[in-house]
Design a protein around this motif. Structure first.
Motif, PDB file in Angstrom:
ATOM      1  N   GLY A 302       4.305  -6.371 -21.154  1.00 28.71           N
ATOM      2  CA  GLY A 302       5.608  -6.057 -20.595  1.00 28.71           C
ATOM      3  C   GLY A 302       6.732  -6.423 -21.533  1.00 28.71           C
ATOM      4  O   GLY A 302       6.568  -6.416 -22.757  1.00 28.71           O
ATOM      5  N   GLU A 303       7.891  -6.759 -20.951  1.00 22.18           N
ATOM      6  CA  GLU A 303       9.076  -7.048 -21.747  1.00 22.18           C
ATOM      7  C   GLU A 303       9.648  -8.404 -21.336  1.00 22.18           C
ATOM      8  O   GLU A 303       9.558  -8.802 -20.172  1.00 22.18           O
ATOM      9  N   HIS A 326       9.351  -9.045 -17.331  1.00 24.54           N
ATOM     10  CA  HIS A 326       8.736  -8.020 -16.485  1.00 24.54           C
ATOM     11  C   HIS A 326       7.397  -7.613 -17.067  1.00 24.54           C
ATOM     12  O   HIS A 326       7.293  -7.264 -18.247  1.00 24.54           O
ATOM     13  N   ASP A 327       6.349  -7.671 -16.246  1.00 25.91           N
ATOM     14  CA  ASP A 327       5.023  -7.185 -16.609  1.00 25.91           C
ATOM     15  C   ASP A 327       4.608  -6.092 -15.640  1.00 25.91           C
ATOM     16  O   ASP A 327       5.023  -6.086 -14.471  1.00 25.91           O
ATOM     17  N   SER A 328       3.761  -5.200 -16.114  1.00 27.57           N
ATOM     18  CA  SER A 328       3.330  -4.089 -15.282  1.00 27.57           C
ATOM     19  C   SER A 328       2.314  -4.556 -14.237  1.00 27.57           C
ATOM     20  O   SER A 328       1.767  -5.649 -14.310  1.00 27.57           O
ATOM     21  N   ASN A 329       2.059  -3.683 -13.279  1.00 30.77           N
ATOM     22  CA  ASN A 329       1.105  -3.970 -12.204  1.00 30.77           C
ATOM     23  C   ASN A 329      -0.063  -2.990 -12.303  1.00 30.77           C
ATOM     24  O   ASN A 329      -0.388  -2.282 -11.355  1.00 30.77           O
ATOM     25  N   SER A 330      -0.697  -2.944 -13.471  1.00 29.97           N
ATOM     26  CA  SER A 330      -1.683  -1.903 -13.750  1.00 29.97           C
ATOM     27  C   SER A 330      -3.128  -2.362 -13.625  1.00 29.97           C
ATOM     28  O   SER A 330      -4.036  -1.544 -13.629  1.00 29.97           O
ATOM     29  N   HIS A 331      -3.359  -3.660 -13.484  1.00 26.64           N
ATOM     30  CA  HIS A 331      -4.730  -4.178 -13.506  1.00 26.64           C
ATOM     31  C   HIS A 331      -5.204  -4.443 -12.081  1.00 26.64           C
ATOM     32  O   HIS A 331      -4.734  -5.377 -11.426  1.00 26.64           O
ATOM     33  N   LYS A 332      -6.150  -3.620 -11.606  1.00 31.36           N
ATOM     34  CA  LYS A 332      -6.638  -3.746 -10.240  1.00 31.36           C
ATOM     35  C   LYS A 332      -8.159  -3.639 -10.228  1.00 31.36           C
ATOM     36  O   LYS A 332      -8.763  -3.017 -11.101  1.00 31.36           O
ATOM     37  N   PHE A 356      -0.887 -14.088 -13.999  1.00 30.22           N
ATOM     38  CA  PHE A 356      -0.596 -13.716 -15.383  1.00 30.22           C
ATOM     39  C   PHE A 356       0.557 -12.724 -15.491  1.00 30.22           C
ATOM     40  O   PHE A 356       0.994 -12.416 -16.597  1.00 30.22           O
ATOM     41  N   ARG A 357       1.022 -12.233 -14.365  1.00 34.94           N
ATOM     42  CA  ARG A 357       2.100 -11.252 -14.366  1.00 34.94           C
ATOM     43  C   ARG A 357       3.419 -11.964 -14.125  1.00 34.94           C
ATOM     44  O   ARG A 357       3.587 -12.668 -13.138  1.00 34.94           O
ATOM     45  N   HIS A 358       4.380 -11.779 -15.015  1.00 33.82           N
ATOM     46  CA  HIS A 358       5.678 -12.444 -14.898  1.00 33.82           C
ATOM     47  C   HIS A 358       6.758 -11.410 -14.579  1.00 33.82           C
ATOM     48  O   HIS A 358       7.121 -10.602 -15.434  1.00 33.82           O
ATOM     49  N   ASN A 359       7.250 -11.435 -13.362  1.00 33.67           N
ATOM     50  CA  ASN A 359       8.379 -10.599 -12.960  1.00 33.67           C
ATOM     51  C   ASN A 359       9.444 -11.511 -12.375  1.00 33.67           C
ATOM     52  O   ASN A 359       9.329 -11.963 -11.233  1.00 33.67           O
TER      53      ASN A 359
END
Length: 418
Positions: A302-303, A326-332, A356-359
């Motif tokens: 992300g950014e 901001h990180d994406s929510n692509s890992h499911k 692991f996702r930082h928003n």
């Protein structure tokens, strides 16, 4: 404050003895220079019982909650020697709280530099890894405005130096100076695993090889830096055998669990790019950085960015900083079949992925007071806005990130150089 610096201080003294032909720092000749720096900081690490303020992932949140001085306090010593017209040596040792097992973990820099001419130079050893605007002086609190650099951008990558080779070219004039470098080497560091405070396990990552390049331009009022890096990670997990046994027992009932285990223990590649700019004139200062990362590991992509404004009034420097991640929510993962009895495990996996996702975004307000020569007092308050289904550097005790949160921490520090 706990006596956590005894071992590093021994190595500070040892670095002086090894690097210097003299017997004490006071008798160094013109070819040798000794400098030092320090920070005594106090942070509200225990203000909330559900979440912990951290400076970076080097730090174990379990320890920070017990001692508010650990987050930002640090002491350092640097020795620089000119051996000949072409050869130089630089060593720097940092005494700070971090997850470290070996004495070498406290050696930040120790490298030789060969200057071919006025433009080209080659450095070999442990040296700064140019990922950030503050890479050269990230631990020197006196050199920047904040109590700690914006954690959205500076906190999540636990690497400030690497072991390897760096080639640098410098050109231009004092009014318009350019530099470019390219690096290759490896990195090894320890960090707190997952995002839970109660889990006693810390992990080791090794990036080998790493490649990096940077270009920098500086004038009287402007400085612009752009960085790119490629890091190939090897995971070293103490519990890998336990994970393998767990996979063999769960996979027959939940086929996608094999992919879960593989994603968390596999080697991965991180691609990183950043650009930063700073402008200073008539007492005003504006500084910003923006980074993009893309990794093969879970949701680590992300950014990150911050925007910083400060204005000096004699010895006082108030400032405001905006942070963003901001990180994406692509890992499911495909959930286990109904009635398999694995719903709790699936929920735990989901929470680990989310960690692991930082928003998030933040607003920091503070002031720096340069009350004496090479000494400064700082205070700042950081208000963080954490989005639901998003982890953070500032971890939760229960590892549950299912709702929006707002937290505010305040910190003070005394910084000096000598």
């Amino acid at each position: 404050m706990r006596l956590i610096y005894a071992l590093p201080i021994t190595y500070l003294a040892g670095l002086l003895l090894v690097s210097s032909p003299a017997h004490s720092a006071h008798s160094l000749d013109d070819n040798w220079e000794v400098t030092g720096f320090g920070t005594i900081g106090f942070a509200q690490t225990d203000k909330y019982q559900d979440r912990t303020l951290r400076r970076n992932v080097y730090q174990d949140s379990r320890k920070l909650r017990d001692d508010p001085f650990l987050t930002d306090s640090r002491f350092g010593l640097q020795v620089h020697g000119t051996i000949s017209d072409h050869w130089e040596i630089t060593g720097q040792v940092i005494a700070r709280y971090q997850i470290a097992r070996n004495p070498e973990d406290y050696i930040r820099f120790l490298f030789m530099r060969y200057r071919l001419d006025n433009e080209w130079q080659l450095a070999l050893g442990r040296q700064p890894f140019d990922l950030f605007f503050l890479s050269d002086h990230r631990d020197v609190g006196y050199s920047y405005d904040w109590v700690r650099p914006p954690t959205e951008l500076y906190g999540f990558i636990p690497y400030d130096s690497f072991d390897g080779i760096k080639v640098t070219k410098e050109w231009g004039t004092f009014d318009s100076a350019w530099s470019w470098n390219a690096s290759i080497g490896n990195i090894k560091s320890k960090f707190e695993s997952g995002a839970t405070i109660e889990d006693e396990q810390n992990e080791t990552t090794t990036a080998k090889p790493i490649y990096g390049t940077e270009i920098n331009w500086q004038s009287d009022t402007w400085q612009i830096r752009a960085n790119m890096a490629l890091l190939k990670f090897r995971q070293e997990i103490d519990s890998e055998e336990n994970l393998r046994q767990l996979m063999e027992s769960i996979t027959p009932f939940w086929p996608d669990f094999k992919r879960v285990i593989g994603d968390f223990v596999k080697d991965t590649t991180l691609r990183y790019g950043a650009i930063g700019a700073s402008w200073q004139d008539n007492g005003w200062k504006i500084q910003t950085e923006f980074s993009i990362l893309d990794a093969d590991f879970v949701n680590f992509n992300g950014e990150r960015a911050y925007f910083h404004v400060a204005h000096r009034f004699q010895n006082w420097l108030p400032f405001v900083t905006l942070g963003y991640a901001h990180d994406s929510n692509s890992h499911k993962y495909t959930p286990p079949p109904q009635g398999s009895g694995l719903d709790t495990l699936y929920e735990d996996v989901q929470e680990e992925v989310i960690s692991f996702r930082h928003n998030q975004h933040s607003v920091s307000v503070g002031v720096r007071w340069d009350f004496a020569r090479q000494k400064a007092l700082k205070t700042q308050c950081d208000r963080f806005f954490f989005k639901e289904n998003s982890g953070s550097l500032h971890v939760r005790v229960d590892e549950k990130y299912r709702q929006n949160e707002t937290k505010t921490w305040c910190s003070i520090s005394f910084d000096w150089v000598f």
